[in-house]
Design a protein around this motif. Structure first.
Motif, PDB file in Angstrom:
ATOM      1  N   THR A  69      22.962 -11.853  -9.693  1.00  0.00           N
ATOM      2  CA  THR A  69      22.590 -11.745 -11.104  1.00  0.00           C
ATOM      3  C   THR A  69      22.733 -13.082 -11.819  1.00  0.00           C
ATOM      4  O   THR A  69      23.743 -13.763 -11.675  1.00  0.00           O
ATOM      5  CB  THR A  69      23.499 -10.711 -11.809  1.00  0.00           C
ATOM      6  N   LEU A  70      21.731 -13.429 -12.596  1.00  0.00           N
ATOM      7  CA  LEU A  70      21.765 -14.578 -13.488  1.00  0.00           C
ATOM      8  C   LEU A  70      21.722 -14.026 -14.909  1.00  0.00           C
ATOM      9  O   LEU A  70      20.802 -13.286 -15.254  1.00  0.00           O
ATOM     10  CB  LEU A  70      20.571 -15.496 -13.242  1.00  0.00           C
ATOM     11  N   GLU A  71      22.743 -14.365 -15.719  1.00  0.00           N
ATOM     12  CA  GLU A  71      22.851 -13.759 -17.048  1.00  0.00           C
ATOM     13  C   GLU A  71      23.094 -14.819 -18.118  1.00  0.00           C
ATOM     14  O   GLU A  71      23.939 -15.701 -17.950  1.00  0.00           O
ATOM     15  CB  GLU A  71      23.990 -12.740 -17.054  1.00  0.00           C
ATOM     16  N   LEU A  72      22.357 -14.711 -19.208  1.00  0.00           N
ATOM     17  CA  LEU A  72      22.515 -15.582 -20.365  1.00  0.00           C
ATOM     18  C   LEU A  72      23.115 -14.765 -21.501  1.00  0.00           C
ATOM     19  O   LEU A  72      22.608 -13.695 -21.834  1.00  0.00           O
ATOM     20  CB  LEU A  72      21.163 -16.147 -20.810  1.00  0.00           C
ATOM     21  N   GLU A  73      24.222 -15.268 -22.072  1.00  0.00           N
ATOM     22  CA  GLU A  73      24.846 -14.649 -23.244  1.00  0.00           C
ATOM     23  C   GLU A  73      24.633 -15.572 -24.422  1.00  0.00           C
ATOM     24  O   GLU A  73      24.986 -16.751 -24.362  1.00  0.00           O
ATOM     25  CB  GLU A  73      26.357 -14.478 -23.040  1.00  0.00           C
ATOM     26  N   ALA A  74      24.068 -15.054 -25.493  1.00  0.00           N
ATOM     27  CA  ALA A  74      23.872 -15.805 -26.728  1.00  0.00           C
ATOM     28  C   ALA A  74      24.621 -15.074 -27.832  1.00  0.00           C
ATOM     29  O   ALA A  74      24.273 -13.940 -28.167  1.00  0.00           O
ATOM     30  CB  ALA A  74      22.392 -15.913 -27.060  1.00  0.00           C
ATOM     31  N   ALA A 111      27.094 -10.290 -28.763  1.00  0.00           N
ATOM     32  CA  ALA A 111      26.291 -11.241 -27.993  1.00  0.00           C
ATOM     33  C   ALA A 111      25.028 -10.556 -27.482  1.00  0.00           C
ATOM     34  O   ALA A 111      25.052  -9.389 -27.093  1.00  0.00           O
ATOM     35  CB  ALA A 111      27.087 -11.784 -26.816  1.00  0.00           C
ATOM     36  N   LEU A 112      23.940 -11.290 -27.490  1.00  0.00           N
ATOM     37  CA  LEU A 112      22.682 -10.837 -26.917  1.00  0.00           C
ATOM     38  C   LEU A 112      22.667 -11.256 -25.450  1.00  0.00           C
ATOM     39  O   LEU A 112      23.014 -12.394 -25.125  1.00  0.00           O
ATOM     40  CB  LEU A 112      21.507 -11.473 -27.663  1.00  0.00           C
ATOM     41  N   LEU A 113      22.270 -10.357 -24.560  1.00  0.00           N
ATOM     42  CA  LEU A 113      22.241 -10.637 -23.127  1.00  0.00           C
ATOM     43  C   LEU A 113      20.811 -10.651 -22.614  1.00  0.00           C
ATOM     44  O   LEU A 113      20.014  -9.782 -22.970  1.00  0.00           O
ATOM     45  CB  LEU A 113      23.008  -9.563 -22.360  1.00  0.00           C
ATOM     46  N   LEU A 114      20.494 -11.608 -21.777  1.00  0.00           N
ATOM     47  CA  LEU A 114      19.248 -11.648 -21.023  1.00  0.00           C
ATOM     48  C   LEU A 114      19.647 -11.825 -19.564  1.00  0.00           C
ATOM     49  O   LEU A 114      20.429 -12.718 -19.249  1.00  0.00           O
ATOM     50  CB  LEU A 114      18.374 -12.819 -21.474  1.00  0.00           C
ATOM     51  N   ASN A 115      19.125 -10.962 -18.683  1.00  0.00           N
ATOM     52  CA  ASN A 115      19.525 -11.101 -17.290  1.00  0.00           C
ATOM     53  C   ASN A 115      18.364 -10.858 -16.343  1.00  0.00           C
ATOM     54  O   ASN A 115      17.396 -10.192 -16.669  1.00  0.00           O
ATOM     55  CB  ASN A 115      20.724 -10.203 -16.949  1.00  0.00           C
ATOM     56  N   ALA A 116      18.502 -11.451 -15.174  1.00  0.00           N
ATOM     57  CA  ALA A 116      17.579 -11.245 -14.064  1.00  0.00           C
ATOM     58  C   ALA A 116      18.438 -11.041 -12.829  1.00  0.00           C
ATOM     59  O   ALA A 116      19.421 -11.743 -12.631  1.00  0.00           O
ATOM     60  CB  ALA A 116      16.670 -12.456 -13.893  1.00  0.00           C
ATOM     61  N   GLY A 146      20.095  -6.894 -23.288  1.00  0.00           N
ATOM     62  CA  GLY A 146      21.208  -6.026 -23.667  1.00  0.00           C
ATOM     63  C   GLY A 146      22.015  -6.606 -24.800  1.00  0.00           C
ATOM     64  O   GLY A 146      21.731  -7.684 -25.319  1.00  0.00           O
ATOM     65  N   VAL A 147      23.058  -5.875 -25.145  1.00  0.00           N
ATOM     66  CA  VAL A 147      23.980  -6.258 -26.205  1.00  0.00           C
ATOM     67  C   VAL A 147      25.396  -6.101 -25.679  1.00  0.00           C
ATOM     68  O   VAL A 147      25.704  -5.121 -24.997  1.00  0.00           O
ATOM     69  CB  VAL A 147      23.786  -5.385 -27.459  1.00  0.00           C
ATOM     70  N   LYS A 148      26.248  -7.079 -25.977  1.00  0.00           N
ATOM     71  CA  LYS A 148      27.659  -7.008 -25.598  1.00  0.00           C
ATOM     72  C   LYS A 148      28.516  -7.030 -26.863  1.00  0.00           C
ATOM     73  O   LYS A 148      28.273  -7.841 -27.754  1.00  0.00           O
ATOM     74  CB  LYS A 148      28.045  -8.176 -24.706  1.00  0.00           C
ATOM     75  N   PHE A 149      29.477  -6.112 -26.917  1.00  0.00           N
ATOM     76  CA  PHE A 149      30.422  -6.038 -28.031  1.00  0.00           C
ATOM     77  C   PHE A 149      31.785  -6.500 -27.520  1.00  0.00           C
ATOM     78  O   PHE A 149      32.318  -5.934 -26.564  1.00  0.00           O
ATOM     79  CB  PHE A 149      30.501  -4.616 -28.574  1.00  0.00           C
ATOM     80  N   ILE A 150      32.353  -7.512 -28.140  1.00  0.00           N
ATOM     81  CA  ILE A 150      33.629  -8.078 -27.734  1.00  0.00           C
ATOM     82  C   ILE A 150      34.745  -7.423 -28.539  1.00  0.00           C
ATOM     83  O   ILE A 150      34.666  -7.317 -29.770  1.00  0.00           O
ATOM     84  CB  ILE A 150      33.675  -9.603 -27.966  1.00  0.00           C
TER      85      ILE A 150
END
Length: 193
Positions: A150-155, A162-167, A187-191
């Motif tokens: 998995t390659l994942e970008l967290e913005a 955080a907004l997630l984009l993954n492949a 996706g969306v991540k809640f910290i």
């Protein structure tokens, strides 16, 4: 009066230039994420060979801005057969380690590479083996296992969201429908601390 105005402007400039940024990717931080996306390519026509996935995961950050993750995922794919479509569903649990290898100076964007292990169950045609035309489906419901790269970008949108984009490329053994599935998702991540 000019003195107070000068001191006020100087103070405001100091606050602006020496701004403290949010503390992100600290050891012990926890996050809950929800993702969804397309599997095995993007299809414009939703009636043929359509596949999607949805998932949820819980992550715990470690030293050096890396993280452990545990979660679950649902993949749904339809296969064409004559004038009908046969649905196949995969329910998988995953657990693995994600290594952060790139981030910006302000700690807004993070790029991670993960290698989780997967295990689950696959259901073909709602467990019905007899098709409407009288044919028998040879695919069996089965346990599946494997992994995903998995390659994942967290913005980070805010300090806690955080907004997630993954492949990712999933490799599953024991499956009757294919060993490899490519997924692209958002996706969306809640910290929470």
């Amino acid at each position: 009066m000019k003195r107070f105005l000068f001191i006020g402007i100087l103070f405001a400039l100091c606050l602006h230039f020496n701004q403290a940024h949010a503390q992100r990717y600290l050891p012990g931080m926890k996050g809950l994420q929800v993702t969804a996306g397309m599997a095995d390519g993007v299809h414009r026509d939703s009636d043929t060979d359509f596949a999607y996935h949805i998932g949820a995961a819980y992550s715990v950050y470690t030293k050096n801005a890396n993280r452990w993750i545990i979660g679950g995922e649902y993949l749904h794919k339809k296969y064409d057969y004559k004038d009908m479509q046969i649905p196949v569903k995969q329910f998988t649990a995953e657990g693995g380690y994600y290594l952060k290898f790139l981030s910006d100076r302000r700690k807004t964007f993070f790029l991670s590479l993960g290698l989780p292990a997967l295990a689950g169950y696959e259901v073909s045609n709602k467990s019905e083996k007899l098709l409407p035309d009288g044919s028998t489906l040879q695919d069996k419901d089965c346990f599946i296992y494997g992994g995903a790269l998995t390659l994942e970008l967290e913005a980070y949108l805010t300090d806690r969201v955080a907004l997630l984009l993954n492949a990712r490329e999933r490799s599953l053994f024991g499956s009757d429908i294919g060993k490899f599935h490519t997924q692209v998702g958002i996706g969306v991540k809640f910290i929470n601390n």
